[in-house]
Design a protein around this motif. Sequence first.
Motif, PDB file in Angstrom:
ATOM      1  N   LEU A 261       0.831  -1.208   0.000  1.00  0.00           N
ATOM      2  CA  LEU A 261       0.000   0.000   0.000  1.00  0.00           C
ATOM      3  C   LEU A 261       0.866   1.259   0.000  1.00  0.00           C
ATOM      4  O   LEU A 261       0.554   2.244  -0.681  1.00  0.00           O
ATOM      5  CB  LEU A 261      -0.927   0.002   1.209  1.00  0.00           C
ATOM      6  CG  LEU A 261      -2.072  -1.028   1.150  1.00  0.00           C
ATOM      7  CD1 LEU A 261      -2.711  -1.188   2.524  1.00  0.00           C
ATOM      8  CD2 LEU A 261      -3.115  -0.597   0.128  1.00  0.00           C
ATOM      9  N   ILE A 262       1.990   1.226   0.745  1.00  0.00           N
ATOM     10  CA  ILE A 262       2.895   2.375   0.759  1.00  0.00           C
ATOM     11  C   ILE A 262       3.493   2.588  -0.628  1.00  0.00           C
ATOM     12  O   ILE A 262       3.606   3.729  -1.108  1.00  0.00           O
ATOM     13  CB  ILE A 262       4.002   2.177   1.816  1.00  0.00           C
ATOM     14  CG1 ILE A 262       3.388   2.294   3.229  1.00  0.00           C
ATOM     15  CG2 ILE A 262       5.116   3.195   1.629  1.00  0.00           C
ATOM     16  CD1 ILE A 262       4.359   1.976   4.343  1.00  0.00           C
ATOM     17  N   ARG A 263       3.856   1.500  -1.313  1.00  0.00           N
ATOM     18  CA  ARG A 263       4.396   1.630  -2.661  1.00  0.00           C
ATOM     19  C   ARG A 263       3.377   2.269  -3.607  1.00  0.00           C
ATOM     20  O   ARG A 263       3.714   3.120  -4.441  1.00  0.00           O
ATOM     21  CB  ARG A 263       4.830   0.260  -3.196  1.00  0.00           C
ATOM     22  CG  ARG A 263       6.158  -0.241  -2.637  1.00  0.00           C
ATOM     23  CD  ARG A 263       6.691  -1.404  -3.459  1.00  0.00           C
ATOM     24  NE  ARG A 263       5.777  -2.538  -3.474  1.00  0.00           N
ATOM     25  CZ  ARG A 263       5.785  -3.514  -2.560  1.00  0.00           C
ATOM     26  NH1 ARG A 263       6.662  -3.494  -1.560  1.00  0.00           N
ATOM     27  NH2 ARG A 263       4.930  -4.519  -2.649  1.00  0.00           N
ATOM     28  N   GLU A 264       2.130   1.841  -3.491  1.00  0.00           N
ATOM     29  CA  GLU A 264       1.073   2.430  -4.324  1.00  0.00           C
ATOM     30  C   GLU A 264       0.939   3.925  -4.040  1.00  0.00           C
ATOM     31  O   GLU A 264       0.788   4.740  -4.954  1.00  0.00           O
ATOM     32  CB  GLU A 264      -0.266   1.725  -4.059  1.00  0.00           C
ATOM     33  CG  GLU A 264      -0.328   0.279  -4.532  1.00  0.00           C
ATOM     34  CD  GLU A 264      -0.442   0.156  -6.041  1.00  0.00           C
ATOM     35  OE1 GLU A 264      -0.654   1.178  -6.717  1.00  0.00           O
ATOM     36  OE2 GLU A 264      -0.307  -0.975  -6.552  1.00  0.00           O
ATOM     37  N   PHE A 265       0.994   4.273  -2.774  1.00  0.00           N
ATOM     38  CA  PHE A 265       0.890   5.678  -2.377  1.00  0.00           C
ATOM     39  C   PHE A 265       2.054   6.482  -2.952  1.00  0.00           C
ATOM     40  O   PHE A 265       1.864   7.549  -3.557  1.00  0.00           O
ATOM     41  CB  PHE A 265       0.878   5.775  -0.847  1.00  0.00           C
ATOM     42  CG  PHE A 265       0.532   7.145  -0.328  1.00  0.00           C
ATOM     43  CD1 PHE A 265      -0.744   7.435   0.118  1.00  0.00           C
ATOM     44  CD2 PHE A 265       1.499   8.149  -0.266  1.00  0.00           C
ATOM     45  CE1 PHE A 265      -1.064   8.694   0.609  1.00  0.00           C
ATOM     46  CE2 PHE A 265       1.189   9.414   0.216  1.00  0.00           C
ATOM     47  CZ  PHE A 265      -0.096   9.685   0.653  1.00  0.00           C
ATOM     48  N   LYS A 267       4.085   5.805  -5.455  1.00  0.00           N
ATOM     49  CA  LYS A 267       4.069   5.889  -6.915  1.00  0.00           C
ATOM     50  C   LYS A 267       3.129   6.994  -7.400  1.00  0.00           C
ATOM     51  O   LYS A 267       3.373   7.620  -8.432  1.00  0.00           O
ATOM     52  CB  LYS A 267       3.622   4.549  -7.513  1.00  0.00           C
ATOM     53  CG  LYS A 267       4.703   3.491  -7.536  1.00  0.00           C
ATOM     54  CD  LYS A 267       4.308   2.317  -8.406  1.00  0.00           C
ATOM     55  CE  LYS A 267       3.048   1.626  -7.922  1.00  0.00           C
ATOM     56  NZ  LYS A 267       2.720   0.414  -8.739  1.00  0.00           N
ATOM     57  N   THR A 268       2.095   7.220  -6.648  1.00  0.00           N
ATOM     58  CA  THR A 268       1.078   8.192  -7.046  1.00  0.00           C
ATOM     59  C   THR A 268       1.426   9.606  -6.594  1.00  0.00           C
ATOM     60  O   THR A 268       0.922  10.575  -7.160  1.00  0.00           O
ATOM     61  CB  THR A 268      -0.294   7.769  -6.485  1.00  0.00           C
ATOM     62  OG1 THR A 268      -0.550   6.413  -6.855  1.00  0.00           O
ATOM     63  CG2 THR A 268      -1.414   8.632  -7.024  1.00  0.00           C
ATOM     64  N   GLN A 269       2.301   9.734  -5.592  1.00  0.00           N
ATOM     65  CA  GLN A 269       2.638  11.050  -5.077  1.00  0.00           C
ATOM     66  C   GLN A 269       3.158  11.985  -6.154  1.00  0.00           C
ATOM     67  O   GLN A 269       2.779  13.160  -6.219  1.00  0.00           O
ATOM     68  CB  GLN A 269       3.697  10.938  -3.954  1.00  0.00           C
ATOM     69  CG  GLN A 269       3.100  10.646  -2.592  1.00  0.00           C
ATOM     70  CD  GLN A 269       4.176  10.598  -1.518  1.00  0.00           C
ATOM     71  OE1 GLN A 269       5.251  10.015  -1.719  1.00  0.00           O
ATOM     72  NE2 GLN A 269       3.897  11.211  -0.365  1.00  0.00           N
ATOM     73  N   ASN A 270       4.031  11.477  -7.016  1.00  0.00           N
ATOM     74  CA  ASN A 270       4.628  12.321  -8.048  1.00  0.00           C
ATOM     75  C   ASN A 270       3.579  12.906  -9.005  1.00  0.00           C
ATOM     76  O   ASN A 270       3.748  14.012  -9.508  1.00  0.00           O
ATOM     77  CB  ASN A 270       5.662  11.532  -8.850  1.00  0.00           C
ATOM     78  CG  ASN A 270       6.928  11.256  -8.039  1.00  0.00           C
ATOM     79  OD1 ASN A 270       7.264  12.007  -7.137  1.00  0.00           O
ATOM     80  ND2 ASN A 270       7.596  10.170  -8.365  1.00  0.00           N
ATOM     81  N   PHE A 271       2.529  12.141  -9.240  1.00  0.00           N
ATOM     82  CA  PHE A 271       1.476  12.619 -10.156  1.00  0.00           C
ATOM     83  C   PHE A 271       0.834  13.890  -9.633  1.00  0.00           C
ATOM     84  O   PHE A 271       0.481  14.781 -10.399  1.00  0.00           O
ATOM     85  CB  PHE A 271       0.423  11.514 -10.347  1.00  0.00           C
ATOM     86  CG  PHE A 271      -0.704  11.913 -11.246  1.00  0.00           C
ATOM     87  CD1 PHE A 271      -0.575  11.848 -12.628  1.00  0.00           C
ATOM     88  CD2 PHE A 271      -1.915  12.361 -10.713  1.00  0.00           C
ATOM     89  CE1 PHE A 271      -1.621  12.221 -13.454  1.00  0.00           C
ATOM     90  CE2 PHE A 271      -2.964  12.726 -11.541  1.00  0.00           C
ATOM     91  CZ  PHE A 271      -2.820  12.660 -12.921  1.00  0.00           C
ATOM     92  N   PHE A 272       0.664  13.971  -8.322  1.00  0.00           N
ATOM     93  CA  PHE A 272      -0.051  15.096  -7.724  1.00  0.00           C
ATOM     94  C   PHE A 272       0.846  16.211  -7.236  1.00  0.00           C
ATOM     95  O   PHE A 272       0.365  17.221  -6.726  1.00  0.00           O
ATOM     96  CB  PHE A 272      -0.952  14.609  -6.579  1.00  0.00           C
ATOM     97  CG  PHE A 272      -2.128  13.829  -7.050  1.00  0.00           C
ATOM     98  CD1 PHE A 272      -3.251  14.477  -7.564  1.00  0.00           C
ATOM     99  CD2 PHE A 272      -2.130  12.449  -7.026  1.00  0.00           C
ATOM    100  CE1 PHE A 272      -4.343  13.767  -8.028  1.00  0.00           C
ATOM    101  CE2 PHE A 272      -3.225  11.713  -7.482  1.00  0.00           C
ATOM    102  CZ  PHE A 272      -4.336  12.388  -7.982  1.00  0.00           C
ATOM    103  N   LYS A 273       2.162  16.050  -7.388  1.00  0.00           N
ATOM    104  CA  LYS A 273       3.079  17.108  -6.986  1.00  0.00           C
ATOM    105  C   LYS A 273       2.961  18.277  -7.977  1.00  0.00           C
ATOM    106  O   LYS A 273       3.020  18.084  -9.182  1.00  0.00           O
ATOM    107  CB  LYS A 273       4.518  16.611  -6.937  1.00  0.00           C
ATOM    108  CG  LYS A 273       4.809  15.762  -5.699  1.00  0.00           C
ATOM    109  CD  LYS A 273       6.275  15.331  -5.687  1.00  0.00           C
ATOM    110  CE  LYS A 273       6.576  14.491  -4.436  1.00  0.00           C
ATOM    111  NZ  LYS A 273       7.978  14.001  -4.416  1.00  0.00           N
ATOM    112  N   GLN A 274       2.823  19.475  -7.424  1.00  0.00           N
ATOM    113  CA  GLN A 274       2.681  20.679  -8.259  1.00  0.00           C
ATOM    114  C   GLN A 274       4.065  21.235  -8.599  1.00  0.00           C
ATOM    115  O   GLN A 274       4.948  21.236  -7.781  1.00  0.00           O
ATOM    116  CB  GLN A 274       1.838  21.723  -7.516  1.00  0.00           C
ATOM    117  CG  GLN A 274       0.436  21.222  -7.217  1.00  0.00           C
ATOM    118  CD  GLN A 274      -0.382  20.909  -8.479  1.00  0.00           C
ATOM    119  OE1 GLN A 274      -0.294  21.660  -9.448  1.00  0.00           O
ATOM    120  NE2 GLN A 274      -1.148  19.843  -8.468  1.00  0.00           N
TER     121      GLN A 274
END
Length: 274
Positions: A261-265, A267-274
């Motif tokens: 679950l941490i890996r999924e989180f 991996k997705t963090q970069n998508f939402f970084k402004q």
Amino acid sequence: MVLQSSFNPRLASIKDVKAKQITIIGGCGRMGNLFREQLLSVGHKVNVLEQEDWDDADKLLNNADVVLISVPIKYTVDIIGRAAKYLSPKTALCDITSIKTQPTEAMLKHHTGPVMGLHPMFGPSVKSFCSQKIVVCPGRNHESFQWLLDFLQNQGAELITYSPEEHDRMMVYIQATQHFCRLSLGIFLAQSNIDLEQSLSISSPSFCQEIEILQRLFCQNPNLCVDIMLATDERCQAINSLANTYSRLAKLVEQKDREGLIREFEKTQNFFKQ
């Protein structure tokens, strides 16, 4: 069915525009009625054509400056074809459906005059167009609609121009998957039979906001929510993909796979970084 008011220059938002003759197909529905009221308020003459009024279609449609189509998604293309038979080549034809490619193609196919698609990005419960977004999808002879676009902007609306295809690609995620997420959450909460009042008394602002959104959703006609989700194959496929994502993550939860679950989180963090 004729619903109109006399022209009042004091109320007119764009003083140089002559009062237009407008027919709204589906004008007794909530969104159609909102447009009817707003157009009447600045002095335009508005007729409404409902299902029982088609015997008068020639009178209601042929002499209109603008015909605005505000019917459920599943009927829009058929209504366009039916209405086009009565239109003058000078009549501007516009729809306010939440999908744009199919209606715009149908309007361009069946009508030789001006064509434009609009998508109000709000529900019919608003009191005015002020601070509301409206997507504009030009079709043909868009200058014929300039008075309408000026009216909307003058009322405080934010107009955003997209091609019908671009609009529909974005609405897969802005509308269809969001409706599915909220439908799913609402059904889950109802099945769980939680005490909503008690939950709100101890909840975070974000949870309160989510419940307010769900309450607005479930106050609507269910046909609207379902039609938005099922409107195109692309929407259905995206919702199915979202459901698969839910299942994959739920499996990690079931397995108590903290690292997964941490890996999924992450991996997705970069998508939402402004």
